[in-house]
Design a protein around this motif. Structure first.
Motif, PDB file in Angstrom:
ATOM      1  N   VAL A  35       0.846  -1.220  -0.144  1.00  0.00           N
ATOM      2  CA  VAL A  35      -0.104   0.033  -0.101  1.00  0.00           C
ATOM      3  C   VAL A  35       0.888   1.362  -0.022  1.00  0.00           C
ATOM      4  O   VAL A  35       0.799   2.277  -1.002  1.00  0.00           O
ATOM      5  CB  VAL A  35      -0.761   0.029   1.307  1.00  0.00           C
ATOM      6  CG1 VAL A  35      -1.717   1.522   1.487  1.00  0.00           C
ATOM      7  CG2 VAL A  35      -2.139  -1.093   1.142  1.00  0.00           C
ATOM      8  N   TYR A  36       2.022   1.139   0.658  1.00  0.00           N
ATOM      9  CA  TYR A  36       2.631   2.548   0.895  1.00  0.00           C
ATOM     10  C   TYR A  36       3.687   2.545  -0.248  1.00  0.00           C
ATOM     11  O   TYR A  36       4.040   3.550  -0.512  1.00  0.00           O
ATOM     12  CB  TYR A  36       3.534   2.449   2.265  1.00  0.00           C
ATOM     13  CG  TYR A  36       2.504   2.880   3.297  1.00  0.00           C
ATOM     14  CD1 TYR A  36       2.071   3.961   3.678  1.00  0.00           C
ATOM     15  CD2 TYR A  36       2.021   1.851   4.487  1.00  0.00           C
ATOM     16  CE1 TYR A  36       1.119   4.494   4.661  1.00  0.00           C
ATOM     17  CE2 TYR A  36       1.262   2.004   5.380  1.00  0.00           C
ATOM     18  CZ  TYR A  36       0.860   3.396   5.567  1.00  0.00           C
ATOM     19  OH  TYR A  36       0.056   3.664   6.668  1.00  0.00           O
ATOM     20  N   PHE A  37       3.834   1.497  -0.637  1.00  0.00           N
ATOM     21  CA  PHE A  37       4.866   1.448  -1.989  1.00  0.00           C
ATOM     22  C   PHE A  37       4.220   2.120  -2.913  1.00  0.00           C
ATOM     23  O   PHE A  37       4.901   2.942  -3.928  1.00  0.00           O
ATOM     24  CB  PHE A  37       5.375  -0.100  -2.101  1.00  0.00           C
ATOM     25  CG  PHE A  37       6.042  -0.256  -3.563  1.00  0.00           C
ATOM     26  CD1 PHE A  37       7.418  -0.116  -3.292  1.00  0.00           C
ATOM     27  CD2 PHE A  37       5.442  -0.562  -4.673  1.00  0.00           C
ATOM     28  CE1 PHE A  37       8.233  -0.660  -4.551  1.00  0.00           C
ATOM     29  CE2 PHE A  37       6.032  -0.795  -5.919  1.00  0.00           C
ATOM     30  CZ  PHE A  37       7.640  -0.938  -5.746  1.00  0.00           C
ATOM     31  N   GLN A  38       2.734   1.976  -3.016  1.00  0.00           N
ATOM     32  CA  GLN A  38       2.036   2.371  -4.164  1.00  0.00           C
ATOM     33  C   GLN A  38       1.908   3.863  -4.095  1.00  0.00           C
ATOM     34  O   GLN A  38       2.232   4.668  -4.837  1.00  0.00           O
ATOM     35  CB  GLN A  38       0.906   2.046  -4.503  1.00  0.00           C
ATOM     36  CG  GLN A  38       0.100   2.238  -5.738  1.00  0.00           C
ATOM     37  CD  GLN A  38      -0.431   3.484  -5.728  1.00  0.00           C
ATOM     38  OE1 GLN A  38      -0.839   3.865  -4.719  1.00  0.00           O
ATOM     39  NE2 GLN A  38      -0.298   4.259  -6.728  1.00  0.00           N
ATOM     40  N   HIS A  39       1.492   4.161  -2.780  1.00  0.00           N
ATOM     41  CA  HIS A  39       1.178   5.559  -2.210  1.00  0.00           C
ATOM     42  C   HIS A  39       2.547   6.576  -2.399  1.00  0.00           C
ATOM     43  O   HIS A  39       2.397   7.487  -2.638  1.00  0.00           O
ATOM     44  CB  HIS A  39       0.409   5.370  -1.009  1.00  0.00           C
ATOM     45  CG  HIS A  39      -0.187   6.823  -0.587  1.00  0.00           C
ATOM     46  ND1 HIS A  39       0.067   7.999  -0.236  1.00  0.00           N
ATOM     47  CD2 HIS A  39      -1.442   6.889  -1.010  1.00  0.00           C
ATOM     48  CE1 HIS A  39      -0.815   8.836  -0.076  1.00  0.00           C
ATOM     49  NE2 HIS A  39      -1.976   8.241  -0.934  1.00  0.00           N
ATOM     50  N   GLY A  40       3.548   5.995  -2.173  1.00  0.00           N
ATOM     51  CA  GLY A  40       4.880   6.735  -2.014  1.00  0.00           C
ATOM     52  C   GLY A  40       5.889   6.604  -3.060  1.00  0.00           C
ATOM     53  O   GLY A  40       6.680   7.358  -3.542  1.00  0.00           O
ATOM     54  N   GLY A  41       5.575   5.474  -3.990  1.00  0.00           N
ATOM     55  CA  GLY A  41       6.535   5.255  -4.988  1.00  0.00           C
ATOM     56  C   GLY A  41       5.710   5.073  -6.414  1.00  0.00           C
ATOM     57  O   GLY A  41       5.893   6.260  -7.365  1.00  0.00           O
ATOM     58  N   VAL A  42       5.072   4.085  -6.596  1.00  0.00           N
ATOM     59  CA  VAL A  42       4.318   4.216  -8.052  1.00  0.00           C
ATOM     60  C   VAL A  42       3.874   5.277  -8.440  1.00  0.00           C
ATOM     61  O   VAL A  42       3.771   6.031  -9.515  1.00  0.00           O
ATOM     62  CB  VAL A  42       3.770   2.703  -8.174  1.00  0.00           C
ATOM     63  CG1 VAL A  42       2.822   2.728  -9.548  1.00  0.00           C
ATOM     64  CG2 VAL A  42       4.715   1.578  -8.064  1.00  0.00           C
TER      65      VAL A  42
END
Length: 253
Positions: free
Chosen positions: A110-117
């Motif tokens: 979730v945070y990978f998408q929100h902060g990265g992708v």
């Protein structure tokens, strides 16, 4: 409060990768909801009534009647999805029980998408499609970083027994990523470079919840658009105009 009418959800949204996260989640959960289309090209998201719901002036946003009987206002797609699963996903259709291994692993992505992708691909979109002039450094910086993040996802999915990002079923981690990955070509990325991610994108695409939710509030046409270069360029030009106008307006505040 047992007499509180719930859910009483209204989704304020537009046809964007972030917007369809919430409608897909709502469809997967089978929750009733009302939709208010926000016309981004007319800056409806900057109007006072909307800023009372989301002071940041972005979509998606959501209102609901909370357990105390009062209206609750939610914004930021990740926050909205966490609210929905905590309040309504008692059978863990798109989540996992709090405190389990899968719950924490889900939050990783979730945070990978929100902060990265999301941020990186958003900038890749901007420099590839919306900037008034082509700046190679900006294009390369954000397209290459998005490709790197896609590579992380592809490698992870290569070891997934279920074909989903976490555990044995779809979760909000998958839902948060799907709309962005479906738009890979818009950011100048060839999804064929990432076979496991491509297979995952197709798997999520075939779900009934995705099919219903991706067409909110308008038809989700990115797959057709990417096959029509002339229409794609026209669409980009139209978006470029209002994005540049919005940036100029924000700079004056």
């Amino acid at each position: 409060m047992s007499d509180v009418k719930r859910p009483d959800i209204t989704l304020y949204t537009a046809q964007t990768p972030n917007g369809i996260k919430v409608s897909i989640a709502l469809e997967e959960l089978g929750l009733p909801y009302k939709v208010v289309k926000i016309d981004l090209g007319k800056n409806v998201q900057k109007e006072d009534w909307f800023l009372e719901i989301n002071p940041n002036g972005r979509i998606p946003a959501l209102t609901d009647t909370f357990t105390d009987g009062q209206k609750i206002r939610l914004f930021e797609s990740g926050s909205i999805l966490q609210y929905l699963v905590e309040q309504y996903d008692k059978d863990y259709k798109i989540s996992y029980p709090k405190g389990t291994r899968e719950y924490y692993e889900m939050n990783n992505w979730v945070y990978f998408q929100h902060g990265g992708v999301g941020p990186m691909q958003g900038q890749a979109n901007h420099f590839t499609r919306y900037a008034p002039e082509r700046i190679e450094y900006g294009v390369n910086r954000y397209v290459n970083e998005t490709r790197r993040l896609y590579g992380v996802l592809d490698k992870h999915l290569s070891t997934s027994k279920s074909g989903y990002l976490v555990g044995d079923h779809i979760s909000i981690a998958d839902i948060m990523h799907w709309g962005w990955v479906a738009h890979a070509g818009w950011a100048g990325i060839n999804i064929d470079e990432f076979p496991h991610l491509k297979a995952w994108e197709d798997r999520v695409f075939k779900r009934e919840g995705t099919e219903k939710g991706r067409h909110v509030p308008d038809r989700h046409t990115i797959k057709e658009l990417l096959q029509d270069k002339e229409t794609m360029e026209k669409h980009a030009a139209e978006a470029r105009a209002w994005i540049q106008q919005g940036m100029a307006s924000d700079a004056k505040k």
